[in-house]
Scaffold this motif. Structure first.
Motif, PDB file in Angstrom:
ATOM      1  N   GLU A  91       0.822  -1.204   0.000  1.00  0.00           N
ATOM      2  CA  GLU A  91       0.000   0.000   0.000  1.00  0.00           C
ATOM      3  C   GLU A  91       0.861   1.261   0.000  1.00  0.00           C
ATOM      4  OE1 GLU A  91      -3.640   0.576   0.598  1.00  0.00           O
ATOM      5  OE2 GLU A  91      -3.771  -1.380  -0.346  1.00  0.00           O
TER       6      GLU A  91
ATOM      7  N   GLU B  66      -7.701   7.584   6.439  1.00  0.00           N
ATOM      8  CA  GLU B  66      -9.036   7.601   5.854  1.00  0.00           C
ATOM      9  C   GLU B  66      -9.117   8.591   4.684  1.00  0.00           C
ATOM     10  OE1 GLU B  66     -12.288   5.810   7.514  1.00  0.00           O
ATOM     11  OE2 GLU B  66     -10.442   4.687   7.223  1.00  0.00           O
TER      12      GLU B  66
ATOM     13  N   ARG C 175      -5.822  -1.645   8.243  1.00  0.00           N
ATOM     14  CA  ARG C 175      -6.366  -1.991   6.933  1.00  0.00           C
ATOM     15  C   ARG C 175      -6.427  -3.509   6.769  1.00  0.00           C
ATOM     16  NH1 ARG C 175      -2.726   2.053   6.736  1.00  0.00           N
ATOM     17  NH2 ARG C 175      -3.134   3.985   5.589  1.00  0.00           N
ATOM     18  N   THR C 176      -6.914  -3.936   5.595  1.00  0.00           N
ATOM     19  CA  THR C 176      -7.000  -5.379   5.326  1.00  0.00           C
ATOM     20  C   THR C 176      -5.674  -5.969   4.870  1.00  0.00           C
ATOM     21  OG1 THR C 176      -7.794  -4.833   3.103  1.00  0.00           O
ATOM     22  CG2 THR C 176      -9.457  -5.373   4.748  1.00  0.00           C
TER      23      THR C 176
ATOM     24  N   GLU D  69       0.317  -3.968   7.656  1.00  0.00           N
ATOM     25  CA  GLU D  69      -0.179  -3.297   8.853  1.00  0.00           C
ATOM     26  C   GLU D  69       0.580  -3.751  10.097  1.00  0.00           C
ATOM     27  OE1 GLU D  69      -2.888  -0.694   8.903  1.00  0.00           O
ATOM     28  OE2 GLU D  69      -1.687  -0.815   7.094  1.00  0.00           O
TER      29      GLU D  69
ATOM     30  N   ALA E 128     -10.562   0.028   9.419  1.00  0.00           N
ATOM     31  CA  ALA E 128     -10.599   1.033   8.354  1.00  0.00           C
ATOM     32  C   ALA E 128     -12.008   1.282   7.832  1.00  0.00           C
ATOM     33  CB  ALA E 128      -9.687   0.598   7.208  1.00  0.00           C
TER      34      ALA E 128
ATOM     35  N   GLN F  25     -12.463   1.428   4.001  1.00  0.00           N
ATOM     36  CA  GLN F  25     -12.480   0.185   3.230  1.00  0.00           C
ATOM     37  C   GLN F  25     -13.818  -0.551   3.311  1.00  0.00           C
ATOM     38  OE1 GLN F  25      -8.866  -1.892   4.631  1.00  0.00           O
ATOM     39  NE2 GLN F  25      -7.874  -1.240   2.753  1.00  0.00           N
TER      40      GLN F  25
ATOM     41  N   GLN G 282      -8.908  -6.856   9.689  1.00  0.00           N
ATOM     42  CA  GLN G 282      -8.288  -5.622  10.143  1.00  0.00           C
ATOM     43  C   GLN G 282      -8.009  -5.670  11.653  1.00  0.00           C
ATOM     44  OE1 GLN G 282     -11.333  -2.948   8.844  1.00  0.00           O
ATOM     45  NE2 GLN G 282     -10.735  -3.042   6.688  1.00  0.00           N
TER      46      GLN G 282
END
Length: 534
Positions: A8, A216, A260-261, A266, A302, A305, A321
């Motif tokens: 990401e 975000e 996040r996913t 993360e 998130a 998302q 997450q």
């Protein structure tokens, strides 16, 4: 060998990692022991093996009475910490009867205009037994003082109150926009709050430096870490200039990140952030107390998302997450409800979000050992790469003069907007898969189960809040309020370094409203106008 994928943050992710990835890697220097410098493995020696993280649920809507009922239900369901969401007028320092508040009262959070509302918000809740987090920034000081006044009325001493106010105005200029005052006066108010909490509320965290809202808005994981820690550096410098020491302030700082996913990145992000901050506090500010070197943080899954399409799929996203936040070593966690892309969460969806945390805490084995990914070729490589990129961005901010100067130039905002555009373009082009949105779509008419019924906010809330304010103003001692606000005005305009929170508390005790307090400060300090862009 296939070409590496990108994380990401735009960093390479190799298809296979082996010993060569960590050929020159020193585990003693990079990892240390859990609970010891550089805190890569966590801020406490035992982490969750003794007890789980604080299970919070962010909630607030409508009137104080309605939110109070939700809080009491969440506590009964097993929440161990409250997290208060305020409506937009409260976040901007306007009363519910202000013209600019029209149409927004009680919609995205609870309306709190006065001491009366704060009493009702926490009715029947033991303030000395529940940790309370308040997501409030520009008007953080008056909301904190209202809570303290309610506690004092109930005989709860200030030293028994624990919790956090977000109070992070710099990220408001960067990402959210709910600022009031220019950066200079805003930082003065932050410093006054630091000093007040040191003297009056020793267990209260006077700031939660937030990367969540920047994420975000489109920040990458590396940007989230870099811009959050750069803001924290500015706050520490402000506190030192106000007479605090790094060892006094450090243990009271807290942070707020997104999860996040993208699970592996993360986990690496949280570990890199701890390592960078420990070095900043020890080497940059001379903190010697290990507690002052630790980066303790709250995490929220998130929201950006979540999708309105096939909303039940959000249950899976949120679980992943949340798992990433736990494996990354969070101190407290809020899990979003599956329906938050559509409306405020219902009681049922909020309970499901809470149960997600409880399943991870009590039905999995991830709490059985500290930092289970330590030594992983992939995670350690990603941690190092994220650290390098975040430090590069932090150095760039320092070159611009620091976080405040970079904010005034629009640097962070511009970087985030460019990354957000990249994400949007990749999603539209189908390079970034979003299940139910650009792949694996279904006809909504074919969805099984009962129709989704969103939580609907009663439109009469605004009328009722206006009536409460009219009754308050008719009932209170107007002369006492005027005198107290005049004392606040004098303190705000003084160049002698007077702490504005003391006269502010007296004004609120006299039943001045949040809007009246903020309007008084607007008269002296003015309001912020955003830059044209970097």
């Amino acid at each position: 060998m296939p070409d590496p994928r990108e994380s990401e943050s735009g960093l390479p992710v190799e298809p296979v990692y082996g010993p060569e990835a960590l050929a020159d890697w020193d585990p003693v220097r990079k990892l240390g022991a859990p609970g010891a410098y550089p805190f890569t493995r966590g801020v406490y020696p035992t982490m969750y093996t003794g007890r789980p993280w604080t299970i919070r649920q962010y909630a607030g809507f409508g009137t104080a009475a309605e939110s109070n009922a939700r809080y009491r239900r969440l506590i009964a369901d097993g929440t161990t910490g409250l997290s208060v969401a305020f409506d937009l007028p409260t976040q901007m320092g306007y009363d519910s009867d202000a013209p600019l508040a029209h149409g927004e009262v009680g919609r995205v959070g609870v309306a709190v205009d006065s001491l009366d509302d704060m009493r009702e918000l926490f009715a029947g809740i033991a303030l000395d037994q529940v940790s309370t987090s308040m997501t409030i920034n520009a008007p953080a000081a008056p909301l904190l003082l209202l809570l303290q006044l309610v506690a004092a009325e109930r005989g709860v001493p200030a030293h028994r109150l624990s919790g956090t106010i977000q109070n992070d105005v710099l990220k408001e200029y960067i990402a959210r926009g709910t600022y009031i005052f220019p950066p200079g006066p805003s930082l003065r108010l932050v410093a006054d709050t630091f000093r007040y909490c040191r003297a009056e509320l020793p267990r209260w965290n006077p700031i939660s430096v937030s990367g969540y809202h920047m994420a975000e808005a489109g920040a990458s994981p590396a940007q989230e870490v870099a811009f959050t820690l750069a803001n924290a550096v500015a706050y520490v410098r402000t506190a030192l200039a106000a007479g605090l020491t790094a060892d006094e302030l450090g243990p009271r700082l807290s942070f707020f990140f997104v999860a996040r996913t993208t699970l592996l990145e993360e986990i690496a992000k949280f570990r890199a952030a701890r390592r960078i901050w420990a070095r900043v506090m020890r080497d940059g500010f001379g903190a010697r107390d290990p507690k002052a070197q630790t980066l303790r943080f709250h995490t929220q899954t998130a929201g950006v998302q979540l999708t309105a399409q096939q909303p039940e799929v959000n249950l899976v996203r949120v679980a992943l997450q949340a798992l990433g936040a736990v494996l990354g070593g969070t101190q407290s966690l809020h899990t979003n409800a599956f329906d938050e892309a559509i409306a405020l969460p219902t009681e049922r969806s909020a309970r499901l979000a809470l149960r997600t945390q409880q399943v991870i805490a009590y039905e999995t084995d991830v709490t059985a050992t500290v930092d289970p990914f330590a030594g992983s070729y992939a995670v350690e490589s990603l941690t190092d790469a994220l650290e390098t990129e975040a430090v590069r961005l932090m150095d760039r901010i320092e070159e611009l003069g620091g976080a405040v100067e970079a904010v005034e130039l629009g640097f962070q905002k511009g970087e985030i907007e460019r990354n957000a555009y990249r994400i949007a373009r990749e999603t539209e082009d189908g390079e970034r898969v979003v299940v139910g949105v650009n792949r694996f779509r279904t006809d909504q008419a074919d969805e099984a189960g009962r129709p989704y019924e969103p939580l609907r906010v009663d439109p009469s809330i605004e009328t009722r809040q206006k009536a409460r304010l009219a009754a308050l103003r008719a009932d209170r001692d107007g002369a006492a309020v005027g005198s107290a606000l005049a004392a606040l005005r004098a303190a705000a305009g003084s160049s002698a370094g007077e702490n504005v929170l003391y006269p502010m508390k007296e004004a609120l005790r006299a039943r001045a409203t949040v809007g009246e307090v903020c309007d008084t400060l607007r008269e002296i300090w003015g309001t912020h106008r955003p830059p044209a862009g970097f």
